[in-house]
Motif scaffolding. Sequence first.
Motif, PDB file in Angstrom:
ATOM      1  N   TYR A 123       0.858  -1.177   0.000  1.00 53.01           N
ATOM      2  CA  TYR A 123       0.000   0.000   0.000  1.00 53.01           C
ATOM      3  C   TYR A 123       0.899   1.233   0.000  1.00 53.01           C
ATOM      4  N   GLU A 124       0.375   2.350  -0.526  1.00 51.72           N
ATOM      5  CA  GLU A 124       1.207   3.546  -0.617  1.00 51.72           C
ATOM      6  C   GLU A 124       0.385   4.812  -0.398  1.00 51.72           C
ATOM      7  N   ILE A 125       0.878   5.672   0.485  1.00 51.14           N
ATOM      8  CA  ILE A 125       0.352   7.031   0.649  1.00 51.14           C
ATOM      9  C   ILE A 125       1.339   7.969  -0.006  1.00 51.14           C
ATOM     10  N   VAL A 126       0.865   8.854  -0.861  1.00 47.20           N
ATOM     11  CA  VAL A 126       1.730   9.837  -1.521  1.00 47.20           C
ATOM     12  C   VAL A 126       1.153  11.225  -1.292  1.00 47.20           C
ATOM     13  N   TYR A 127       1.992  12.112  -0.756  1.00 49.04           N
ATOM     14  CA  TYR A 127       1.628  13.533  -0.684  1.00 49.04           C
ATOM     15  C   TYR A 127       2.690  14.315  -1.435  1.00 49.04           C
ATOM     16  N   VAL A 128       2.267  15.080  -2.424  1.00 48.30           N
ATOM     17  CA  VAL A 128       3.194  15.911  -3.193  1.00 48.30           C
ATOM     18  C   VAL A 128       2.672  17.332  -3.184  1.00 48.30           C
ATOM     19  N   GLU A 129       3.579  18.277  -3.003  1.00 54.31           N
ATOM     20  CA  GLU A 129       3.198  19.675  -2.814  1.00 54.31           C
ATOM     21  C   GLU A 129       4.076  20.563  -3.685  1.00 54.31           C
ATOM     22  N   GLY A 130       3.445  21.289  -4.610  1.00 59.20           N
ATOM     23  CA  GLY A 130       4.176  22.191  -5.482  1.00 59.20           C
ATOM     24  C   GLY A 130       4.080  21.773  -6.935  1.00 59.20           C
ATOM     25  N   GLY A 131       3.762  22.718  -7.811  1.00 57.38           N
ATOM     26  CA  GLY A 131       3.720  22.424  -9.236  1.00 57.38           C
ATOM     27  C   GLY A 131       2.419  21.794  -9.684  1.00 57.38           C
ATOM     28  N   SER A 132       2.395  21.417 -10.933  1.00 61.91           N
ATOM     29  CA  SER A 132       1.237  20.786 -11.555  1.00 61.91           C
ATOM     30  C   SER A 132       1.663  19.433 -12.089  1.00 61.91           C
ATOM     31  N   GLY A 133       0.992  18.373 -11.672  1.00 65.98           N
ATOM     32  CA  GLY A 133       1.420  17.037 -12.042  1.00 65.98           C
ATOM     33  C   GLY A 133       0.314  16.178 -12.623  1.00 65.98           C
ATOM     34  N   THR A 134       0.706  14.993 -13.048  1.00 60.11           N
ATOM     35  CA  THR A 134      -0.219  14.027 -13.626  1.00 60.11           C
ATOM     36  C   THR A 134      -0.593  12.983 -12.582  1.00 60.11           C
ATOM     37  N   ARG A 135      -1.878  12.680 -12.518  1.00 56.87           N
ATOM     38  CA  ARG A 135      -2.392  11.640 -11.622  1.00 56.87           C
ATOM     39  C   ARG A 135      -2.894  10.491 -12.499  1.00 56.87           C
ATOM     40  N   HIS A 136      -2.067   9.445 -12.621  1.00 55.44           N
ATOM     41  CA  HIS A 136      -2.450   8.282 -13.423  1.00 55.44           C
ATOM     42  C   HIS A 136      -2.362   7.052 -12.533  1.00 55.44           C
ATOM     43  N   VAL A 137      -3.519   6.564 -12.125  1.00 54.14           N
ATOM     44  CA  VAL A 137      -3.624   5.419 -11.219  1.00 54.14           C
ATOM     45  C   VAL A 137      -4.543   4.395 -11.865  1.00 54.14           C
ATOM     46  N   GLY A 138      -4.026   3.217 -12.177  1.00 51.53           N
ATOM     47  CA  GLY A 138      -4.838   2.231 -12.875  1.00 51.53           C
ATOM     48  C   GLY A 138      -5.280   2.780 -14.221  1.00 51.53           C
ATOM     49  N   GLN A 139      -6.597   2.868 -14.436  1.00 52.11           N
ATOM     50  CA  GLN A 139      -7.119   3.430 -15.677  1.00 52.11           C
ATOM     51  C   GLN A 139      -7.586   4.871 -15.508  1.00 52.11           C
ATOM     52  N   HIS A 140      -7.371   5.430 -14.329  1.00 55.00           N
ATOM     53  CA  HIS A 140      -7.758   6.817 -14.077  1.00 55.00           C
ATOM     54  C   HIS A 140      -6.627   7.742 -14.494  1.00 55.00           C
ATOM     55  N   LEU A 141      -6.972   8.775 -15.256  1.00 55.26           N
ATOM     56  CA  LEU A 141      -5.992   9.754 -15.707  1.00 55.26           C
ATOM     57  C   LEU A 141      -6.547  11.148 -15.527  1.00 55.26           C
ATOM     58  N   SER A 142      -5.854  11.971 -14.743  1.00 53.70           N
ATOM     59  CA  SER A 142      -6.255  13.359 -14.527  1.00 53.70           C
ATOM     60  C   SER A 142      -5.015  14.137 -14.118  1.00 53.70           C
ATOM     61  N   SER A 143      -5.189  15.356 -13.660  1.00 54.90           N
ATOM     62  CA  SER A 143      -4.054  16.168 -13.222  1.00 54.90           C
ATOM     63  C   SER A 143      -4.405  16.884 -11.929  1.00 54.90           C
ATOM     64  N   TYR A 144      -3.392  17.374 -11.258  1.00 58.09           N
ATOM     65  CA  TYR A 144      -3.586  18.160 -10.039  1.00 58.09           C
ATOM     66  C   TYR A 144      -2.720  19.410 -10.124  1.00 58.09           C
TER      67      TYR A 144
END
Length: 281
Positions: free
Chosen positions: A36-57
């Motif tokens: 299992y994994e918890i990820v916290y990222v702070e700063g900038g604009s990134g890609t969120r691709h998990v399994g078949q989900h694709l979006s950005s933050y």
Amino acid sequence: MKKIELEEIRPDAGKSFRLKTDCFKKSFYWHFHPEYEIVYVEGGSGTRHVGQHLSSYTDSDLIFIGPDVPHLNFDYGLKTEINQIVVQLKEDFLGERFLQAPELSAIKVLFEKAKYGLSFTGETKLQLAEKLKQMPSLDHFRQLISLLEVFQIMATSKEVVQLNDQTNSHNQLQKDKERMSAIYRYVDASYHLRPDVNHIAQQVHMTTAAFCRYFKKQTGMTFTDFVNHCRINQAKNLLLQDRSVTETCFATGFEQLSYFNKVFRKINGENPRDFKKRYLH
């Protein structure tokens, strides 16, 4: 095609889980792991691709992912200075009967939901971020107590989005993972040029028509939309570095400023000038 990578994870010395704050930055890492994994990222604009989900933050992201779910590293492609905290652990990191304790019934449900990928928002994200940022300075025992508190906050929060409708970690074919890895690497190398759908289809040994159907099924978007998504994500990072809108437009492969503004507004709901003003000023 380069295979999807299995990340080998070992707990930190003297602990039952792994806590790290290092970043890949700019590196492409399409991978999976049984933890299992918890990820916290702070700063900038990134890609969120998990399994078949694709979006950005934009600005920050907090994700909880279950075992064997293929995902892209969340600091991929970021050009700004960022903070990142990652916690990785096995389901039985506190023993085989860990989740059987009645006091942990909500956390047991949380662990099941994490197999779909979870994204936390609002006040919950802020609260969790503060606890995670404090963890590296704590001793091992207090880190463990803090981690259990993090899980309880997640388990009782309503500010959470499930990223996938079905778990695809076990039934997603290895060939699918390899194909997505190859596609990402190609787009990463050529998004500022003219990525050719015919070329990448040939690279993954498919006809163009079959590739287009396959890609839409895997990501929920067309290949052209995916390329534009990657371009706009890079554009946001350049704007956050205070680059001009015109310079950003051509640096990310757009040939017309009007089309760049149109695509940026479609993906982000605002034009690039307003985005830059809102985040920098």
